[in-house]
Scaffold this active site. Structure first.
Site, mmCIF file in Angstrom:
data_model
loop_
_atom_site.group_PDB
_atom_site.id
_atom_site.type_symbol
_atom_site.label_atom_id
_atom_site.label_comp_id
_atom_site.label_asym_id
_atom_site.label_seq_id
_atom_site.Cartn_x
_atom_site.Cartn_y
_atom_site.Cartn_z
ATOM 1 N N TYR A 33 -7.824 6.637 14.934
ATOM 2 C CA TYR A 33 -7.457 7.833 14.598
ATOM 3 C C TYR A 33 -8.511 8.847 14.702
ATOM 4 O O TYR A 33 -9.002 9.243 13.324
ATOM 5 C CB TYR A 33 -6.939 7.821 12.962
ATOM 6 N N TRP A 37 -6.126 14.190 9.935
ATOM 7 C CA TRP A 37 -4.670 13.979 9.529
ATOM 8 C C TRP A 37 -4.667 14.542 8.105
ATOM 9 O O TRP A 37 -5.588 14.662 7.250
ATOM 10 C CB TRP A 37 -4.572 12.367 9.356
ATOM 11 N N LEU A 38 -3.494 14.915 7.718
ATOM 12 C CA LEU A 38 -3.279 15.881 6.508
ATOM 13 C C LEU A 38 -3.386 14.995 5.211
ATOM 14 O O LEU A 38 -4.308 15.383 4.387
ATOM 15 C CB LEU A 38 -1.849 16.243 6.549
ATOM 16 N N ASP A 40 -4.532 11.939 4.874
ATOM 17 C CA ASP A 40 -5.611 11.250 4.815
ATOM 18 C C ASP A 40 -6.972 12.079 4.360
ATOM 19 O O ASP A 40 -7.890 11.742 3.516
ATOM 20 C CB ASP A 40 -6.231 10.723 6.223
ATOM 21 N N GLN A 105 3.187 16.014 6.729
ATOM 22 C CA GLN A 105 2.981 14.711 6.036
ATOM 23 C C GLN A 105 3.282 14.926 4.513
ATOM 24 O O GLN A 105 3.220 16.093 4.019
ATOM 25 C CB GLN A 105 1.709 14.091 6.492
ATOM 26 N N ASP A 167 4.979 4.962 8.364
ATOM 27 C CA ASP A 167 5.559 4.955 9.693
ATOM 28 C C ASP A 167 6.837 3.941 10.031
ATOM 29 O O ASP A 167 7.569 4.467 10.526
ATOM 30 C CB ASP A 167 4.442 4.927 10.749
ATOM 31 N N ARG A 200 0.658 -3.912 13.583
ATOM 32 C CA ARG A 200 0.914 -2.367 14.129
ATOM 33 C C ARG A 200 2.732 -2.352 14.313
ATOM 34 O O ARG A 200 2.933 -3.598 14.421
ATOM 35 C CB ARG A 200 0.217 -2.085 15.327
ATOM 36 N N GLU A 397 -8.054 -0.453 6.049
ATOM 37 C CA GLU A 397 -7.032 0.428 6.055
ATOM 38 C C GLU A 397 -5.992 0.019 4.935
ATOM 39 O O GLU A 397 -5.330 0.852 4.282
ATOM 40 C CB GLU A 397 -6.437 0.673 7.417
HETATM 41 C C1 DGY Z 1 -0.297 6.612 14.055
HETATM 42 O O1 DGY Z 1 -0.534 7.197 15.109
HETATM 43 O O2 DGY Z 1 -0.098 5.589 13.897
HETATM 44 C C2 DGY Z 1 0.094 7.692 13.067
HETATM 45 O O3 DGY Z 1 0.291 7.284 11.875
HETATM 46 C C3 DGY Z 1 1.031 8.815 13.723
HETATM 47 O O4 DGY Z 1 0.509 9.816 12.676
#
Ligand code: DGY
Length: 425
Positions: A33, A37-38, A40, A105, A167, A200, A397
């Site tokens: 990432y 990100w908002l 986060d 988000q 997600d 994932r 994470e």
């Molecule tokens: C990702 O890329 O997995 C994110 O969660 C999407 O914002």
């Protein structure tokens, strides 16, 4: 195994944030990432505040640079292009500078701003920055109402599972099954180059995530067209609980800063929201559940997002007791609370992203809410379970809720921030 050999100390938690600092904003973790990100960043700011207040405020100010003219704060801000991540700016095709995604988000920022103001050691800097950010947040909350609740029901809709932050939660299986993939620009996944595929989302999820992005991009990100045409329109408990609490904190901020102008409007959001939450309550699950606006059906599943009713402060006494009972049942089925899906549900997958693992920021919010409701033993368990998970494997994470295996990205910013600002404070 400990994350990159780093023992869990305050210094190492600070080091995670420093390593993930890209100059005024913090990436959740390198490579997987690589942008801002908002939600986060909202948590990272709380971590930074424990050892570098100016840097904490800068985190929020950089988020504000992504705000669209209509008030939306997007979920990703692409400050510097990085080929490690897909979908990057081109796939989103939005017109803002700096480039951003086109969805939002969970709006944690007003709550975090209020907490930061309460904990500050530099009152002058805190007040100055709070005054600068307060109107940004009012515009962002107003956007949720105008764009995502134009009929003023009191609950806002999300158009993409990524907006919930959760997600691939099993909450989205039924509404996502109705998302057509006939409109889908070619895309390449990068996440599975870094993380094992069983941790994932599946390819079938990704096709639909990208089909939604393709469709919205072709509609020019026009909020009215999106409201009328989105094939995914859900009232999500996480987004609504976070927004409801943030509304209350925005009102408190207006008092604290002596800003009168928006009071009546914010009070209206709070009043409408409070009564509307009954639409999301499930006595069967013992928590709040999503409602699919396109079918009118509630989505019956117990999730950690549905347990945020404590944090929002919307549960009445009977609902709060029922939520505690459900959480206690979950806590007998797994060693560590709070799994992202009820472990009693057949859809529970303990290693796969938001379908079972424990997430640090969610434990934080649930723990805070439980303590506010006076359930101090359970609040302690939620915090101490997270402490044990972080201590057993490092700043991961997310975690497998029985074996304590650290999963997903390592050296993760919101985990380090949760350690600094909640667990170790
Ligand atoms: C990702 O890329 O997995 C994110 O969660 C999407 O914002």
């Amino acid at each position: 195994m400990l994350d990159q050999g780093s023992s869990v100390t305050r210094e190492n938690a600070q080091r995670v944030l420093r390593d993930n600092d890209r100059g005024g904003y913090t990436v959740p973790t390198a490579r997987l990432y690589p942008y801002q990100w908002l939600w986060d960043s909202g948590f990272s700011a709380l971590g930074w505040q424990t050892f570098n207040e100016p840097r904490a405020w800068e985190e929020l100010r950089r988020l504000a640079t992504g705000q669209w003219p209509d008030g939306m704060i997007p979920h990703i801000i692409f400050h510097k292009v990085d080929p490690n991540y897909s979908p990057g700016p081109g796939a989103w095709g939005t017109s803002h500078q700096p480039p951003t995604s086109g969805i939002s988000q969970p709006p944690v920022l007003a709550t975090h701003l209020r907490w930061m103001l309460e904990c500050t050691c530099d009152q002058a800097l805190a007040e100055k920055t709070a005054r600068e950010l307060y109107p940004v947040l009012v515009r962002a909350h107003r956007w949720w109402r105008a764009a995502r609740d134009p009929e003023r029901t009191g609950l806002v809709a999300i158009y993409h599972p990524w907006e919930s932050g959760m997600d691939n939660s099993a909450m989205w299986d039924t509404p996502m099954a109705n998302v057509p993939t006939d409109i889908l620009d070619p895309y390449e996944r990068r996440d599975t180059a870094y993380i094992a595929v069983d941790q994932r989302p599946q390819k079938s999820d990704y096709d639909r995530y990208m089909a939604l992005v393709t469709r919205f991009k072709r509609a020019g990100w026009d909020p009215e067209v999106l409201w009328a045409e989105t094939p995914f329109k859900v009232l999500d408990p996480t987004t609504n609980c976070v927004l409801h609490r943030a509304d209350r904190d925005l009102l408190a901020l207006s008092d604290q800063l002596g800003i009168e102008n928006d009071r009546a409007e914010i009070e209206g959001w709070i009043a409408r929201g409070r009564t509307a939450f009954s639409r999301l309550w499930s006595e069967t699950q013992g928590c709040y559940v999503p409602l699919d606006m396109l079918t009118g059906e509630k989505i019956e599943i117990g999730t950690s997002g549905g347990m945020l009713g404590f944090y929002a402060g919307v549960a009445d006494d009977a609902q709060a007791k029922r939520m505690v009972q459900a959480l206690e049942e979950w806590g007998r089925a797994v060693r560590y609370l709070v799994p992202s899906t009820s472990p009693l549900d057949l859809r529970f997958e303990p290693r796969r992203y938001w379908r079972g693992p424990v997430w640090p920021n969610v434990n934080w919010m649930i723990g805070v809410g439980l303590a506010e409701y006076g359930f101090s033993d359970l609040a302690r368990r939620v915090r101490e379970d997270l402490r044990s998970l972080i201590q057993s494997s490092g700043f991961y994470e997310y975690w497998e809720p029985t074996t304590s295996e650290g999963l997903g990205g390592a050296h993760f910013s919101w985990t380090a921030a949760t350690w600094l600002a909640w667990i170790d404070r």
